[in-house]
Design an enzyme around this catalytic site. Structure first.
Site, short mmCIF file in Angstrom:
data_model
loop_
_atom_site.label_atom_id
_atom_site.label_comp_id
_atom_site.label_asym_id
_atom_site.label_seq_id
_atom_site.Cartn_x
_atom_site.Cartn_y
_atom_site.Cartn_z
N GLU A 62 4.45 -5.29 7.18
CA GLU A 62 3.64 -4.28 7.89
C GLU A 62 4.07 -4.04 9.33
OE1 GLU A 62 2.47 -6.68 5.96
OE2 GLU A 62 1.02 -5.85 4.55
N ALA A 75 0.86 -1.18 0.00
CA ALA A 75 0.00 0.00 0.00
C ALA A 75 0.90 1.23 0.00
CB ALA A 75 -0.88 -0.02 1.24
N GLY A 134 0.62 -5.12 0.65
CA GLY A 134 -0.55 -5.17 -0.23
C GLY A 134 -0.25 -5.80 -1.58
N GLU A 192 -0.52 -9.36 -1.10
CA GLU A 192 -1.95 -9.63 -0.90
C GLU A 192 -2.71 -9.64 -2.22
OE1 GLU A 192 -1.93 -6.60 2.20
OE2 GLU A 192 -2.78 -8.05 3.60
#
Ligand code: CO8
Length: 266
Positions: free
Chosen positions: A140, A72, A117, A120
């Protein structure tokens, strides 16, 4: 709307249509294709469009530059408060779920960093092919946060509790070979072979009956969240549905007549 009509409205993802295959190339290379809010929204829009567009039968997700997706976009995190963080997690989950729920095959062709992300997104795809330069991880906890685009769940389902906890707790990055050995990716190829390998696998998949592939995806994805009895019932139900398709009639007839099947997707 057809995918071809969406092309001009999408800023951060290049949409190429190669026959019946949409090749989506993440295109924010200066930020290693980090997922800002706009890009997450674009993934949802593209998946919604592909779901409705009969001319597209399969999707390959890849990227420009040395990153696949480096997570992200951290530059958007600082102003987030409790609800803002929750909403951003929800948007990321929505994007990954849109990929996972698309009833068409999706292959991730992972060329570089697939972190946070990015991993993911790759895990929401049906199949992952990695270049030898790919690197995977869930970093993270380095930021004081946690995987929240589905990583705690999809990584665990793919590689098991022990390895998922190790990778998430330590934020350790794994290279392509290790990703293959733990079942995080299906195959590793040289960088120049990445897109050809993804297209070749997609061509094999698309030579089969599309509705059969769709129902296999539904049975596998939904079934893994159910107990065995319910999952087997779902498997029976979608099998029954396939017997109503022209492609099942054709596939069975072609076998009996010792000729190749010609599928129409009906
Ligand atoms: N977000 C924003 N910018 C990024 C990101 C990112 N995730 N990753 C890289 N960039 C930018 C860098 O800031 C740099 O920009 P600039 O040139 O302007 O300084 C550019 O991309 C190139 O990066 P580097 O210079 O760092 O390249 P290196 O080859 O030295 O390093 C790495 C590559 C190792 C990938 C490094 O960039 C890195 O560690 N990136 C961050 C990876 C990360 O932590 N990702 C996880 C983010 S969190 C997440 O994805 C899930 C949680 C979501 C929570 C959301 C709800 C609140």
């Amino acid at each position: 709307m057809k995918l071809v009509e969406l092309k001009e409205r999408i800023q951060n993802i290049i949409i190429d249509i190669d026959g019946a295959v949409a090749v989506l190339t993440m295109n924010r290379p200066k930020a290693l294709n980090a997922l800002n809010g706009d890009t997450l929204g674009e993934i949802v829009t593209i998946m919604d469009c592909i779901a409705q567009d009969d001319s597209i039968q399969g999707v390959i997700i890849t990227a420009e530059g040395k990153g696949f997706i480096a997570g992200a976009d951290i530059s958007e995190f600082a102003p987030l408060d409790t609800m803002g963080g929750r909403l951003r997690a929800e948007l990321g989950q929505k994007a990954c779920t849109a990929i996972e729920k698309l009833e068409k095959p999706v292959i991730a062709a992972v060329n570089g960093y697939a972190l946070g992300g990015g991993n993911e997104v790759a895990m929401a795809c049906d199949i992952r092919i990695a270049s030898t330069k790919a690197v995977f991880g869930q970093p993270e906890v380095n930021l004081g946060i946690m995987p929240c685009f589905g990583g705690t769940q999809r990584l665990t389902r793919l590689v098991g509790y022990g390895i998922a906890k190790e990778l998430i707790f330590t934020a350790r990055q794994v290279k392509a070979d290790e990703a293959l050995s733990i079942g995080l990716v299906n195959k590793v190829v040289e960088p120049e072979e990445l897109l050809p390998a993804a297209k070749e696998m997609m061509a094999t998949i698309l030579s089969k009956a599309p509705k059969a592939i769709a129902m296999c995806k539904v049975a596998i994805n939904r079934g893994k969240e159910m107990d065995l009895d319910d999952a087997l019932e779902l498997e029976r139900d979608v099998t029954g549905l396939l017997f109503s398709t022209a492609d099942a009639k054709e596939g069975i007839a072609a076998f009996m007549e010792k000729r190749p099947a010609v599928f129409t997707g009906k």
